[in-house]
Design an enzyme around this catalytic site. Structure first.
Site, short mmCIF file in Angstrom:
data_model
loop_
_atom_site.label_atom_id
_atom_site.label_comp_id
_atom_site.label_asym_id
_atom_site.label_seq_id
_atom_site.Cartn_x
_atom_site.Cartn_y
_atom_site.Cartn_z
N GLU A 39 -3.28 -8.02 -5.50
CA GLU A 39 -2.33 -6.21 -5.18
C GLU A 39 -2.12 -6.53 -3.40
O GLU A 39 -3.31 -7.46 -3.51
CB GLU A 39 -3.94 -5.18 -5.46
CG GLU A 39 -4.87 -4.81 -6.63
CD GLU A 39 -5.06 -2.97 -7.32
OE1 GLU A 39 -5.39 -2.84 -5.89
OE2 GLU A 39 -6.11 -3.27 -8.40
N PRO A 40 -1.38 -6.11 -3.27
CA PRO A 40 -0.71 -5.92 -2.09
C PRO A 40 -2.02 -5.97 -0.78
O PRO A 40 -1.89 -6.49 0.27
CB PRO A 40 -0.56 -4.16 -1.68
CG PRO A 40 0.03 -4.27 -2.97
CD PRO A 40 -1.32 -4.23 -4.33
N SER A 82 -6.86 -13.26 -2.51
CA SER A 82 -7.73 -14.18 -3.44
C SER A 82 -9.39 -12.95 -3.50
O SER A 82 -10.02 -13.92 -3.31
CB SER A 82 -7.95 -14.83 -1.34
OG SER A 82 -7.00 -14.99 -1.72
N ILE A 92 3.37 -10.02 -9.38
CA ILE A 92 2.74 -10.35 -10.54
C ILE A 92 3.97 -10.44 -11.49
O ILE A 92 5.36 -10.44 -11.95
CB ILE A 92 3.03 -8.69 -11.95
CG1 ILE A 92 1.47 -7.73 -10.59
CG2 ILE A 92 2.29 -9.23 -12.84
CD1 ILE A 92 0.14 -9.24 -10.90
N GLU A 131 -6.94 -21.03 -16.49
CA GLU A 131 -5.79 -20.92 -15.54
C GLU A 131 -5.20 -22.45 -14.52
O GLU A 131 -4.21 -22.85 -14.07
CB GLU A 131 -5.90 -19.99 -15.52
CG GLU A 131 -4.23 -19.10 -14.57
CD GLU A 131 -4.34 -18.06 -13.28
OE1 GLU A 131 -3.92 -17.74 -13.20
OE2 GLU A 131 -5.20 -17.34 -13.97
N GLY A 190 -2.73 -18.25 -8.47
CA GLY A 190 -3.70 -18.27 -9.32
C GLY A 190 -5.40 -19.13 -8.52
O GLY A 190 -5.90 -19.45 -9.69
#
Ligand SMILES: Cc1cc2nc3c(=O)[nH]c(=O)nc-3n(C[C@H](O)[C@H](O)[C@H](O)COP(=O)(O)OP(=O)(O)OC[C@H]3O[C@@H](n4cnc5c(N)ncnc54)[C@H](O)[C@@H]3O)c2cc1C
Length: 388
Positions: A129-130, A134, A159, A243, A364
């Site tokens: 999100e903005p 992290s 995204i 991931e 990620g």
């Protein structure tokens, strides 16, 4: 060494994937990189070949193959030099679909997982999100239950597949006062009223549609909750292990591709009456870089083997991404240097490789966050367990 992990079937699969990419993808890459839009028809072609369902159950149209087929898919996607196209594919298959397969109800799986494997529906995973990257627990998007619907409000950013995908796997707070223990995961269909997306301009991964997404009173059926309410954070953390290994594998593969390209170039390019691959300064640099790349590759295969056996290799997958993405960035920097001025030109592959590679230590989980996790494991003996 690689024969420990790759059988004749794996090798045949690799060849058919390579042939497919050369025929269907490579001729379009430059256009997709320029326009920032991947031709929709490529998804169903990938689906028809089974490439989107390698590791998914046959019940939904997948192939149910071992993790080394995934390794091959990731490696070959890096070797056609479009980090953006590769990201679009692996974000769909290994971010969005991983959650679908692990946490979605049968009804959702029948509707979305089968279509995802066929390439008819494309997904994205919306966590960042903005005001919370992290710090995942700092996310502000909320999901409030109201009778038989959840009402979602908030926003997501950076995204992958965020603009052109058909569905979104979204993390939102169902019990904000519980912090990271109050996060849940939902499936939101793109067509749901109140969902809007804006495409972001960026340094690399230019073929991929990185989007900022807004949710304005988005109402979704309660059935679209994935797994249990308030368990979202453990689901996210659980899938982060694979991931991170995926990003480590991507890194060793693009480094290998860059080195092989540079070696060919250096053989042909002459300076002071000889091929530049005869200059000791460059030869030693190649020796060092190749060694680093091979170390990462060998380590990543060992971690892939752990995942293949069902082990929860958080520490090793974290190390894989931390080390391999740094190695790849160094390789790109030096390989561009080997090409001199041509390295800086878009007509040659190194400029794009350098740009695309730079995301490795950021997306990620940044390298700083990975070091935090490793410090906790190594120094504080913290252990991470899969979600139950
Ligand atoms: C092209 C692209 C594609 C992406 N795709 C997706 C996607 O599909 N889905 C998704 O959810 N997200 C996606 N991301 C988001 C990505 O995962 C985040 O950008 C990343 O996790 C970092 O978050 P942030 O950008 O908010 O940086 P911040 O969290 O603001 O960090 C800024 C800096 O501070 C450092 N920092 C922060 N906390 C600490 C700490 N505790 N100790 C030391 N240093 C710290 C960071 O390492 C970084 O250097 C994508 C990002 C990009 C750029």
């Amino acid at each position: 060494m690689n024969n420990i992990y790759f059988t004749e079937e794996h090798n045949l699969f690799r060849q058919s994937l390579k042939d497919f990419l050369q025929k269907e993808v490579v001729p379009n890459i430059n256009n997709w990189e320029k326009s920032g839009v991947i031709d929709k028809s490529i998804w169903t072609k990938l689906g028809e070949m089974g490439f989107l369902g390698i590791n998914y159950p046959e019940t939904y149209g997948g192939l149910g193959l071992d993790f080394f087929y995934t390794v091959i898919l990731l490696e070959e996607l890096q070797k056609i030099n479009s980090g953006g196209f590769a990201a679009a594919v692996w974000a769909h298959v290994y971010l969005a679909m991983t959650h679908l397969n692990a946490e979605a109800s049968e009804t959702i799986k029948e509707k979305y997982l089968s279509a995802s494997i066929a390439g008819e529906k494309i997904g994205c995973l919306c966590i960042t999100e903005p005001f919370g990257g992290s710090d995942v627990a700092g996310m502000r998007t909320t999901a409030v239950k109201d009778g038989n619907v959840y009402v979602i409000n908030g926003s997501k950013t950076f995204i992958t597949n965020g603009v052109y995908s058909d569905y979104l796997i979204v993390a939102a707070k169902t019990t904000p006062e519980l912090g990271n223990k109050g996060i849940s995961i939902f499936l939101i269909d793109r067509e749901t009223p109140g969902v809007s997306a804006t495409k972001l301009d960026k340094l690399g991964w230019r073929a991929s549609d990185t989007g900022e997404i807004a949710f304005d009173n988005v109402k979704i059926p309660v059935e679209n909750l994935m797994g249990e309410e308030n368990k979202g954070f453990s689901y996210i953390m659980q899938h982060f292990a694979s991931e991170r290994l995926i990003m480590g594998i991507n890194a060793h593969a693009r480094a290998e591709f860059a080195l092989e390209y540079a070696l060919e170039y250096m053989k042909e390019r002459k300076a002071f009456g000889k091929s530049i691959n005869q200059f000791q300064a460059l030869r030693h640099k190649i020796a060092d870089l190749y060694t680093e790349m091979e170390f990462c590759k060998t380590f990543n295969y060992a971690v892939a083997n752990q995942l293949n056996k069902g082990e929860y290799a958080v520490k090793e997958a974290t190390m894989s991404k931390l080390k391999s993405t740094k190695m790849a960035d160094e390789v790109m920097y030096e390989c561009l240097q080997f090409l001199g001025g041509y390295g800086y030109m878009e007509e040659y592959p190194m400029a794009r490789l350098l740009r695309d590679s730079r995301l490795g230590p950021i997306g990620g989980g940044t390298s700083e966050i990975l070091r935090e996790i490793l410090s906790k494991i190594i120094i504080d003996n913290k252990s991470y367990k899969p979600a139950t």
